[in-house]
Design a protein around this motif. Structure first.
Motif, short mmCIF file in Angstrom:
data_model
loop_
_atom_site.label_atom_id
_atom_site.label_comp_id
_atom_site.label_asym_id
_atom_site.label_seq_id
_atom_site.Cartn_x
_atom_site.Cartn_y
_atom_site.Cartn_z
N ASP A 242 0.84 -1.19 0.00
CA ASP A 242 0.00 0.00 0.00
C ASP A 242 0.88 1.26 0.00
O ASP A 242 1.73 1.43 0.88
CB ASP A 242 -0.91 0.01 1.21
CG ASP A 242 -1.87 -1.16 1.22
OD1 ASP A 242 -1.91 -1.86 2.23
OD2 ASP A 242 -2.56 -1.35 0.22
N LEU A 243 0.62 2.10 -0.94
CA LEU A 243 1.43 3.29 -1.12
C LEU A 243 1.40 4.19 0.12
O LEU A 243 2.45 4.63 0.60
CB LEU A 243 0.96 4.08 -2.35
CG LEU A 243 1.65 5.41 -2.60
CD1 LEU A 243 3.15 5.20 -2.82
CD2 LEU A 243 1.02 6.12 -3.78
N ILE A 244 0.23 4.44 0.65
CA ILE A 244 0.13 5.35 1.81
C ILE A 244 0.87 4.75 3.01
O ILE A 244 1.58 5.47 3.72
CB ILE A 244 -1.33 5.68 2.12
CG1 ILE A 244 -1.97 6.43 0.94
CG2 ILE A 244 -1.44 6.52 3.40
CD1 ILE A 244 -3.46 6.67 1.07
N ALA B 36 1.97 11.35 1.91
CA ALA B 36 0.90 10.46 2.37
C ALA B 36 -0.42 11.23 2.47
O ALA B 36 -1.47 10.71 2.06
CB ALA B 36 1.26 9.84 3.71
N GLU B 37 -0.36 12.44 2.99
CA GLU B 37 -1.57 13.27 3.08
C GLU B 37 -2.12 13.58 1.69
O GLU B 37 -3.34 13.52 1.47
CB GLU B 37 -1.27 14.57 3.81
CG GLU B 37 -1.05 14.38 5.29
CD GLU B 37 -0.56 15.64 5.99
OE1 GLU B 37 -0.98 15.85 7.14
OE2 GLU B 37 0.25 16.40 5.40
N ASP B 38 -1.25 13.88 0.74
CA ASP B 38 -1.70 14.17 -0.62
C ASP B 38 -2.39 12.96 -1.25
O ASP B 38 -3.46 13.08 -1.86
CB ASP B 38 -0.52 14.60 -1.50
CG ASP B 38 0.03 15.97 -1.12
OD1 ASP B 38 -0.66 16.73 -0.39
OD2 ASP B 38 1.18 16.27 -1.52
N ALA C 32 -6.34 12.34 -2.33
CA ALA C 32 -6.75 11.82 -3.64
C ALA C 32 -7.63 10.59 -3.47
O ALA C 32 -8.65 10.43 -4.16
CB ALA C 32 -5.52 11.49 -4.48
N PHE C 33 -7.26 9.72 -2.54
CA PHE C 33 -8.06 8.53 -2.24
C PHE C 33 -9.48 8.92 -1.82
O PHE C 33 -10.45 8.31 -2.26
CB PHE C 33 -7.37 7.71 -1.15
CG PHE C 33 -8.22 6.62 -0.55
CD1 PHE C 33 -8.46 5.45 -1.26
CD2 PHE C 33 -8.76 6.75 0.72
CE1 PHE C 33 -9.25 4.44 -0.71
CE2 PHE C 33 -9.53 5.75 1.28
CZ PHE C 33 -9.78 4.59 0.56
N CYS C 34 -9.58 9.94 -1.00
CA CYS C 34 -10.88 10.37 -0.49
C CYS C 34 -11.78 10.97 -1.58
O CYS C 34 -12.99 11.04 -1.39
CB CYS C 34 -10.70 11.38 0.65
SG CYS C 34 -10.05 10.62 2.15
N ARG C 35 -11.19 11.36 -2.68
CA ARG C 35 -11.99 11.88 -3.80
C ARG C 35 -12.55 10.76 -4.68
O ARG C 35 -13.40 11.01 -5.53
CB ARG C 35 -11.17 12.85 -4.63
CG ARG C 35 -10.91 14.18 -3.92
CD ARG C 35 -10.34 15.24 -4.83
NE ARG C 35 -9.03 14.92 -5.38
CZ ARG C 35 -7.87 15.15 -4.77
NH1 ARG C 35 -7.83 15.73 -3.58
NH2 ARG C 35 -6.73 14.84 -5.35
N PRO D 270 -14.75 5.90 4.04
CA PRO D 270 -14.42 6.97 4.99
C PRO D 270 -13.81 6.47 6.29
O PRO D 270 -12.96 7.14 6.88
CB PRO D 270 -15.76 7.66 5.25
CG PRO D 270 -16.73 7.10 4.29
CD PRO D 270 -16.14 5.89 3.66
N GLU D 271 -14.20 5.28 6.74
CA GLU D 271 -13.66 4.75 7.99
C GLU D 271 -12.17 4.43 7.86
O GLU D 271 -11.41 4.61 8.80
CB GLU D 271 -14.45 3.53 8.47
CG GLU D 271 -14.39 2.31 7.59
CD GLU D 271 -15.36 2.30 6.42
OE1 GLU D 271 -15.51 1.22 5.81
OE2 GLU D 271 -15.98 3.33 6.11
N ILE D 272 -11.76 3.99 6.68
CA ILE D 272 -10.35 3.68 6.45
C ILE D 272 -9.55 4.98 6.29
O ILE D 272 -8.43 5.09 6.80
CB ILE D 272 -10.18 2.76 5.23
CG1 ILE D 272 -10.96 1.44 5.44
CG2 ILE D 272 -8.71 2.49 4.95
CD1 ILE D 272 -10.61 0.68 6.71
N ALA D 273 -10.13 5.95 5.63
CA ALA D 273 -9.47 7.26 5.49
C ALA D 273 -9.21 7.88 6.86
O ALA D 273 -8.13 8.44 7.10
CB ALA D 273 -10.32 8.19 4.63
N LEU D 274 -10.16 7.74 7.75
CA LEU D 274 -10.00 8.29 9.10
C LEU D 274 -8.83 7.61 9.81
O LEU D 274 -8.02 8.28 10.45
CB LEU D 274 -11.31 8.10 9.87
CG LEU D 274 -11.33 8.67 11.28
CD1 LEU D 274 -12.65 9.38 11.53
CD2 LEU D 274 -11.12 7.57 12.29
N VAL D 275 -8.73 6.31 9.67
CA VAL D 275 -7.64 5.57 10.30
C VAL D 275 -6.29 6.04 9.74
O VAL D 275 -5.33 6.26 10.50
CB VAL D 275 -7.82 4.05 10.12
CG1 VAL D 275 -6.59 3.28 10.60
CG2 VAL D 275 -9.07 3.57 10.85
#
Length: 159
Positions: free
Chosen positions: A1-3, A15-17, A21-24, A30-35
């Protein structure tokens, strides 16, 4: 996984960038993005913010099996083993798909072994075996043999 790799390399801005992009993406979770936001905060040595993000996640996604498993992983990463084991238990109990995967039970086994509680670790592997037999219908497959091997190894260490 890249992030994950970017976080491990302390490349948190990238990683934030990528997380943004993932969130778009329409299919993002959303639960994984939060983690991931919590892991990025940890990579910035901001444990207070990371913990607050995960607390927010418990409120927003507390019944979501994917989030609960990731919560357990988060606690395990921080060596908060009792909290991790509890979260793994809740994640396993709340898993809605059948047959259930054994990852949460294996997490419990690993934690108990790290703690030196070999009997409890062996008991967790026994639960893995029960899952494999009862939910997956396995009897002689490699996964069963490996789980038996781990259970037996830990029982020997417990003596």
């Amino acid at each position: 996984d890249l992030i994950d790799n970017l976080i491990a390399d302390q490349r948190v801005r990238e990683a934030e960038d990528y997380l943004d992009a993932f969130c778009r993406l329409p299919a993002h979770k959303p639960e994984i993005a939060l983690v991931y936001r919590a892991y990025i905060a940890l990579a910035k040595y901001d444990e207070k913010t990371a913990d607050a993000i995960m607390e927010e996640g418990k409120v927003r996604f507390g019944a979501n099996g994917d989030f609960l498993f990731e919560l357990a992983q988060y606690y395990a990463r921080k060596c908060a083993y009792d909290q991790a084991a509890e979260a793994y238990e809740i994640a396993y109990a709340n898993e809605t798909h059948r047959p259930r995967f054994c990852d949460a039970l294996e997490g419990i086994a690993m934690i108990r072994e790290i703690e030196g509680n070999y009997r409890a670790a062996a008991a967790a592997w026994e639960r893995v075996l029960q899952n494999l037999h009862e939910e997956w219908g396995m009897t002689d497959e490699v996964a069963v043999k490996e789980a038996e091997k781990e259970r037996n190894r830990l029982l020997r260490k417990a003596q």
